[in-house]
Write a protein that holds these residues in place. Structure first.
Motif, PDB file in Angstrom:
ATOM      1  N   ILE A  92      -3.585   1.784  -6.704  1.00 54.73           N
ATOM      2  CA  ILE A  92      -2.561   2.107  -5.704  1.00 54.73           C
ATOM      3  C   ILE A  92      -1.280   2.530  -6.407  1.00 54.73           C
ATOM      4  O   ILE A  92      -0.742   1.801  -7.250  1.00 54.73           O
ATOM      5  N   ALA A  98       6.396   0.021   1.154  1.00 56.45           N
ATOM      6  CA  ALA A  98       5.735   0.025   2.472  1.00 56.45           C
ATOM      7  C   ALA A  98       4.579  -0.966   2.414  1.00 56.45           C
ATOM      8  O   ALA A  98       4.243  -1.476   1.333  1.00 56.45           O
ATOM      9  N   ASP A 129     -10.646  -7.595  -1.354  1.00 54.31           N
ATOM     10  CA  ASP A 129      -9.985  -6.692  -2.321  1.00 54.31           C
ATOM     11  C   ASP A 129      -8.725  -7.313  -2.943  1.00 54.31           C
ATOM     12  O   ASP A 129      -7.623  -6.776  -2.793  1.00 54.31           O
ATOM     13  N   ASP A 197      -6.282   8.381   5.668  1.00 53.85           N
ATOM     14  CA  ASP A 197      -6.804   7.006   5.599  1.00 53.85           C
ATOM     15  C   ASP A 197      -6.320   6.312   4.333  1.00 53.85           C
ATOM     16  O   ASP A 197      -6.219   5.084   4.300  1.00 53.85           O
ATOM     17  N   GLU A 199      -3.669   7.552   2.202  1.00 56.12           N
ATOM     18  CA  GLU A 199      -2.289   7.864   1.795  1.00 56.12           C
ATOM     19  C   GLU A 199      -1.354   7.450   2.931  1.00 56.12           C
ATOM     20  O   GLU A 199      -1.714   7.579   4.100  1.00 56.12           O
TER      21      GLU A 199
HETATM   22  P1  TMP Z   1      -1.137  -1.379   1.206  1.00 62.17           P
HETATM   23  O1  TMP Z   1       0.354  -1.200   1.286  1.00 62.17           O
HETATM   24  O2  TMP Z   1      -1.745  -1.945   2.461  1.00 62.17           O
HETATM   25  O3  TMP Z   1      -1.538  -2.149  -0.020  1.00 62.17           O
HETATM   26  O4  TMP Z   1      -1.768   0.068   1.056  1.00 62.17           O
HETATM   27  C1  TMP Z   1      -1.385   0.928   0.002  1.00 62.17           C
HETATM   28  C2  TMP Z   1      -2.074   2.269   0.172  1.00 62.17           C
HETATM   29  O5  TMP Z   1      -3.464   2.149   0.002  1.00 62.17           O
HETATM   30  C3  TMP Z   1      -1.864   2.902   1.535  1.00 62.17           C
HETATM   31  O6  TMP Z   1      -1.591   4.292   1.338  1.00 62.17           O
HETATM   32  C4  TMP Z   1      -3.163   2.738   2.252  1.00 62.17           C
HETATM   33  C5  TMP Z   1      -4.160   2.660   1.144  1.00 62.17           C
HETATM   34  N1  TMP Z   1      -5.252   1.737   1.414  1.00 62.17           N
HETATM   35  C6  TMP Z   1      -6.562   2.189   1.402  1.00 62.17           C
HETATM   36  O7  TMP Z   1      -6.808   3.364   1.173  1.00 62.17           O
HETATM   37  N2  TMP Z   1      -7.556   1.289   1.645  1.00 62.17           N
HETATM   38  C7  TMP Z   1      -7.337  -0.024   1.895  1.00 62.17           C
HETATM   39  O8  TMP Z   1      -8.282  -0.796   2.121  1.00 62.17           O
HETATM   40  C8  TMP Z   1      -5.961  -0.483   1.903  1.00 62.17           C
HETATM   41  C9  TMP Z   1      -5.645  -1.925   2.179  1.00 62.17           C
HETATM   42  C10 TMP Z   1      -4.969   0.436   1.653  1.00 62.17           C
END
Ligand code: TMP
Length: 237
Positions: A92, A98, A129, A197, A199
Motif C-alpha cells: 500500500i 485516508a 490481512d 477498487d 485506489e
Molecule cells: P486502507 O486505507 O483501508 O488500508 O486502504 C488503502 C488502499 O488499499 C485503498 O486505496 C484501498 C486499497 N485496498 C484494497 O485494494 N484492498 C483491500 O482489501 C483494502 C483493505 C484496501
C-alpha cells in the motif's frame, strides 16, 4: 486463447486456466465486498470498468519499464495474463492520509504527505490481512530481501506514474494497493488489478470520492463514480 477450467474464484474476479500452462484468464465480476468480505454487494458495470482501466494502466506502466502480468484484453470482462505465483504481500502506497491510516493514527483524512509512504499487509483472509513489516515478511519466507527491494522500487515508480496519469484527468491519487507475482523465471512482475477498487481517487477540484469508498461508506452514486473516472481516463489516453 479460451477458458478451460475455473481454478480460483476471488471476491471480485474469477481465474481460469487455459490450454497454455503459462497463461491464465482473469474475468472481472460486478461483485463488491468490503471489511474482509463482511459487507457484500454488486456494483453494476464494475467488472467491465475495472478490466478496461486496469489494462490501460498496466499497458502504460509496461511502456515505462514496469514488468506486469498483462498479455491481452480478450473481451469486456476477460483478460489474458501471465501465470504467476502471487507474493502474499499487499503493498500500500499513500500520498494523502485516508482510510486505515487515518483511523490507526487518529488523524483526519486529507493530510498531504511530503513523501509517499509504503506499508505491507500479509495477504491472508483468515487473519484479516494483518499489517506486516519487512523483517516479519522475511522471517515467514513470504519474500526474499531482494524481492522486497524490487517490489518497493517498482511501487514508488508506479506511484509517480499513476499520480501523473490521474492528475491529467483532474483526479488526485490518494492511495492504492498493489500485488506482485513471480514468473517461473523468478522475475517479479506487477499482478492483480489497478482500479477504483484498489485506489482512492478524489476529484482534484471538489475532493469528491470517486472510488470504492462510495460503496464501503454507503455514500451513494457508486456506479456513477466508477463511470466518471473511467470516462476521464479514456478521454485522456
Ligand atoms: P486502507 O486505507 O483501508 O488500508 O486502504 C488503502 C488502499 O488499499 C485503498 O486505496 C484501498 C486499497 N485496498 C484494497 O485494494 N484492498 C483491500 O482489501 C483494502 C483493505 C484496501
Amino acid at each position: 486463447m479460451e477458458k478451460k477450467e475455473l481454478i480460483y474464484e476471488g471476491k471480485a474476479k474469477k481465474v481460469y486456466s487455459t490450454e497454455n500452462g503459462n497463461y491464465l484468464i482473469v474475468s472481472y465480476k460486478d461483485d463488491a465486498t468490503a471489511f474482509n468480505g463482511l459487507k457484500k454487494g454488486t456494483i453494476s458495470g464494475k467488472g467491465v470498468i475495472n478490466n478496461k482501466m486496469s489494462n490501460i494502466m498496466m499497458k502504460k506502466l509496461e511502456a515505462e519499464g514496469i514488468p506486469t502480468h498483462f498479455v491481452e484484453e480478450l473481451s469486456d470482462r476477460d483478460t489474458l495474463v501471465k501465470k504467476v505465483s502471487i507474493v502474499p504481500l499487499e503493498v500500500i502506497i499513500r500520498n494523502i492520509s485516508a482510510g486505515s491510516f487515518a483511523k490507526r493514527y487518529g488523524v483526519p483524512e486529507g493530510i498531504v504527505f511530503a513523501e509517499p509512504t509504503i506499508e505491507f499487509s500479509y495477504k491472508n483472509d483468515g487473519l484479516g490481512d494483518p499489517l506486516i513489516n519487512e523483517y516479519h515478511a522475511k522471517a515467514l519466507s513470504l519474500a526474499t530481501e531482494d524481492e522486497i527491494e524490487t517490489i518497493k522500487k517498482y511501487s514508488f515508480r508506479i506511484n509517480k506514474l499513476l499520480k501523473n496519469i490521474w492528475s491529467s484527468c483532474g483526479v488526485t491519487l490518494v492511495d492504492f494497493k498493489l500485488e506482485f507475482g513471480r514468473l517461473p523465471s523468478g522475475e517479479i512482475v506487477l499482478a492483480d488489478e489497478i482500479s477504483p477498487d484498489t485506489e482512492r481517487l478524489w476529484d482534484s477540484e471538489t475532493g469528491e470520492k470517486l472510488d470504492k469508498d462510495r460503496f464501503r461508506r454507503d455514500l451513494g452514486n457508486v456506479e456513477e463514480a466508477y463511470a466518471e473516472v473511467m470516462k476521464r481516463l479514456s478521454e485522456n489516453s
